[in-house]
Design a protein around this motif. Sequence first.
Motif, PDB file in Angstrom:
ATOM      1  N   LEU A 255      47.953  37.458  29.234  1.00 57.01           N
ATOM      2  CA  LEU A 255      47.200  36.529  30.084  1.00 57.01           C
ATOM      3  C   LEU A 255      48.150  35.598  30.834  1.00 57.01           C
ATOM      4  CD1 LEU A 255      44.084  35.402  28.018  1.00 57.01           C
ATOM      5  CD2 LEU A 255      44.142  36.846  30.041  1.00 57.01           C
ATOM      6  N   ASP A 256      49.151  35.089  30.127  1.00 58.31           N
ATOM      7  CA  ASP A 256      50.120  34.192  30.757  1.00 58.31           C
ATOM      8  C   ASP A 256      50.917  34.901  31.852  1.00 58.31           C
ATOM      9  OD1 ASP A 256      49.287  32.186  29.074  1.00 58.31           O
ATOM     10  OD2 ASP A 256      50.940  32.429  27.647  1.00 58.31           O
ATOM     11  N   ARG A 257      51.234  36.160  31.626  1.00 62.35           N
ATOM     12  CA  ARG A 257      51.969  36.924  32.651  1.00 62.35           C
ATOM     13  C   ARG A 257      51.108  37.206  33.876  1.00 62.35           C
ATOM     14  NH1 ARG A 257      55.397  41.585  29.466  1.00 62.35           N
ATOM     15  NH2 ARG A 257      56.886  40.183  28.474  1.00 62.35           N
ATOM     16  N   ALA A 258      49.801  37.358  33.680  1.00 61.52           N
ATOM     17  CA  ALA A 258      48.903  37.688  34.784  1.00 61.52           C
ATOM     18  C   ALA A 258      48.508  36.468  35.609  1.00 61.52           C
ATOM     19  CB  ALA A 258      47.640  38.353  34.237  1.00 61.52           C
ATOM     20  N   THR A 259      48.735  35.278  35.102  1.00 61.07           N
ATOM     21  CA  THR A 259      48.268  34.052  35.760  1.00 61.07           C
ATOM     22  C   THR A 259      48.698  33.915  37.221  1.00 61.07           C
ATOM     23  OG1 THR A 259      48.169  32.929  33.631  1.00 61.07           O
ATOM     24  CG2 THR A 259      48.219  31.544  35.581  1.00 61.07           C
ATOM     25  N   PRO A 260      49.959  34.125  37.584  1.00 62.31           N
ATOM     26  CA  PRO A 260      50.338  33.889  38.993  1.00 62.31           C
ATOM     27  C   PRO A 260      49.808  34.921  39.990  1.00 62.31           C
ATOM     28  CG  PRO A 260      52.284  34.414  37.665  1.00 62.31           C
ATOM     29  CD  PRO A 260      51.111  34.414  36.755  1.00 62.31           C
ATOM     30  N   PHE A 261      49.335  36.056  39.527  1.00 57.92           N
ATOM     31  CA  PHE A 261      48.924  37.138  40.420  1.00 57.92           C
ATOM     32  C   PHE A 261      47.431  37.082  40.693  1.00 57.92           C
ATOM     33  CE2 PHE A 261      52.585  38.619  37.927  1.00 57.92           C
ATOM     34  CZ  PHE A 261      53.494  38.777  38.967  1.00 57.92           C
ATOM     35  N   MET A 262      47.001  36.087  41.476  1.00 59.36           N
ATOM     36  CA  MET A 262      45.578  35.856  41.693  1.00 59.36           C
ATOM     37  C   MET A 262      44.910  37.015  42.440  1.00 59.36           C
ATOM     38  SD  MET A 262      43.642  32.555  43.260  1.00 59.36           S
ATOM     39  CE  MET A 262      43.849  32.886  44.977  1.00 59.36           C
ATOM     40  N   LYS A 263      45.496  37.479  43.524  1.00 58.06           N
ATOM     41  CA  LYS A 263      44.872  38.555  44.309  1.00 58.06           C
ATOM     42  C   LYS A 263      44.760  39.841  43.496  1.00 58.06           C
ATOM     43  CE  LYS A 263      46.356  36.772  48.744  1.00 58.06           C
ATOM     44  NZ  LYS A 263      47.250  36.928  49.884  1.00 58.06           N
ATOM     45  N   GLU A 264      45.796  40.148  42.749  1.00 55.30           N
ATOM     46  CA  GLU A 264      45.786  41.363  41.934  1.00 55.30           C
ATOM     47  C   GLU A 264      44.749  41.269  40.815  1.00 55.30           C
ATOM     48  OE1 GLU A 264      48.481  39.670  42.790  1.00 55.30           O
ATOM     49  OE2 GLU A 264      49.737  41.071  43.926  1.00 55.30           O
ATOM     50  N   ARG A 265      44.615  40.077  40.215  1.00 53.63           N
ATOM     51  CA  ARG A 265      43.622  39.890  39.148  1.00 53.63           C
ATOM     52  C   ARG A 265      42.220  40.115  39.677  1.00 53.63           C
ATOM     53  NH1 ARG A 265      43.266  34.696  37.573  1.00 53.63           N
ATOM     54  NH2 ARG A 265      44.818  33.845  38.969  1.00 53.63           N
ATOM     55  N   TRP A 266      41.905  39.516  40.840  1.00 53.96           N
ATOM     56  CA  TRP A 266      40.561  39.665  41.398  1.00 53.96           C
ATOM     57  C   TRP A 266      40.313  41.075  41.900  1.00 53.96           C
ATOM     58  CZ3 TRP A 266      36.720  36.851  40.110  1.00 53.96           C
ATOM     59  CH2 TRP A 266      36.943  35.553  39.666  1.00 53.96           C
TER      60      TRP A 266
ATOM     61  N   TRP B 199      37.866  33.995  36.317  1.00 54.08           N
ATOM     62  CA  TRP B 199      38.338  35.375  36.323  1.00 54.08           C
ATOM     63  C   TRP B 199      38.283  35.972  34.914  1.00 54.08           C
ATOM     64  CZ3 TRP B 199      42.688  37.090  33.654  1.00 54.08           C
ATOM     65  CH2 TRP B 199      43.004  38.424  33.840  1.00 54.08           C
ATOM     66  N   HIS B 200      38.775  35.234  33.952  1.00 51.06           N
ATOM     67  CA  HIS B 200      38.834  35.738  32.577  1.00 51.06           C
ATOM     68  C   HIS B 200      37.430  36.021  32.041  1.00 51.06           C
ATOM     69  CE1 HIS B 200      39.834  35.250  28.147  1.00 51.06           C
ATOM     70  NE2 HIS B 200      40.521  36.289  28.539  1.00 51.06           N
ATOM     71  N   ASN B 201      36.485  35.124  32.284  1.00 48.66           N
ATOM     72  CA  ASN B 201      35.099  35.338  31.846  1.00 48.66           C
ATOM     73  C   ASN B 201      34.480  36.548  32.534  1.00 48.66           C
ATOM     74  OD1 ASN B 201      35.332  33.100  30.204  1.00 48.66           O
ATOM     75  ND2 ASN B 201      34.249  31.744  31.604  1.00 48.66           N
ATOM     76  N   CYS B 202      34.785  36.735  33.822  1.00 51.27           N
ATOM     77  CA  CYS B 202      34.253  37.899  34.548  1.00 51.27           C
ATOM     78  C   CYS B 202      34.807  39.201  33.993  1.00 51.27           C
ATOM     79  CB  CYS B 202      34.565  37.786  36.040  1.00 51.27           C
ATOM     80  SG  CYS B 202      33.589  36.542  36.882  1.00 51.27           S
TER      81      CYS B 202
ATOM     82  N   VAL C 135      37.521  46.302  41.009  1.00 47.73           N
ATOM     83  CA  VAL C 135      37.595  47.705  40.591  1.00 47.73           C
ATOM     84  C   VAL C 135      36.745  47.923  39.340  1.00 47.73           C
ATOM     85  CG1 VAL C 135      39.156  49.469  39.645  1.00 47.73           C
ATOM     86  CG2 VAL C 135      39.810  48.181  41.677  1.00 47.73           C
ATOM     87  N   LEU C 136      36.820  47.016  38.371  1.00 49.73           N
ATOM     88  CA  LEU C 136      36.008  47.141  37.157  1.00 49.73           C
ATOM     89  C   LEU C 136      34.515  47.100  37.477  1.00 49.73           C
ATOM     90  CD1 LEU C 136      37.919  44.963  34.536  1.00 49.73           C
ATOM     91  CD2 LEU C 136      37.503  47.422  34.434  1.00 49.73           C
ATOM     92  N   ILE C 137      34.118  46.206  38.380  1.00 50.52           N
ATOM     93  CA  ILE C 137      32.703  46.116  38.758  1.00 50.52           C
ATOM     94  C   ILE C 137      32.254  47.393  39.462  1.00 50.52           C
ATOM     95  CG2 ILE C 137      31.084  44.904  40.278  1.00 50.52           C
ATOM     96  CD1 ILE C 137      32.531  42.305  39.522  1.00 50.52           C
TER      97      ILE C 137
END
Length: 184
Positions: A29-40, A118-121, A45-47
């Motif tokens: 989770l900490d590693r993914a934090t700065p990558f906002m566009k990639e996370r969303w 993002w995490h809740n979604c 994609v999951l949706i």
Amino acid sequence: MDTDYEQAESSNPVVAAIRKYQNMYQMYLDRATPFMKERWAAVVVLIIIFLLRVTLAQGWYVVCYALGIFILNQLLAFLTPKFDVSLQQDEENSSLEAGEKSEEFRPFIRRLPEFKFWHNCVRAVVLSLFLSIFRIFDIPVFWPILLVYFIVLFFFAMRRQIQHMIKYKYIPLDIGKKKYRGKN
């Protein structure tokens, strides 16, 4: 007494394994934090995968509806200020009556931060995908009624939120805001 509890806890292999996986999960989770566009993008994609699952299997409409309501609720919390704007405005009006004009900068603080949104979604979509594996959660319903009800609910909730934003003059998104850059 606390040290005895901690020693007993650390000697338990189940607790140690759970703690190991919690730490590993937090690290990712900490590693993914700065990558906002990639996370969303991953959430989108999951949706899409979940919606394809629901469409192709022609089932799990209640799970899909519950996911939509949950994401709508999270979106409204994301767009809502953490502190009650009407109370702040009453406070400003009373200070203006006293002859003091407050030009203090108050940044917009969200009730639900972007990362938690993002995490809740992600957790909700993964749970929905998991639930779509089991037939017990495929409750037979007439899905067009759920769709119309969700659209009406979305429309009224967003209308109320936009009216609140206009009334108290705040913009929860960075769209159209000035971006200041330092010297190069």
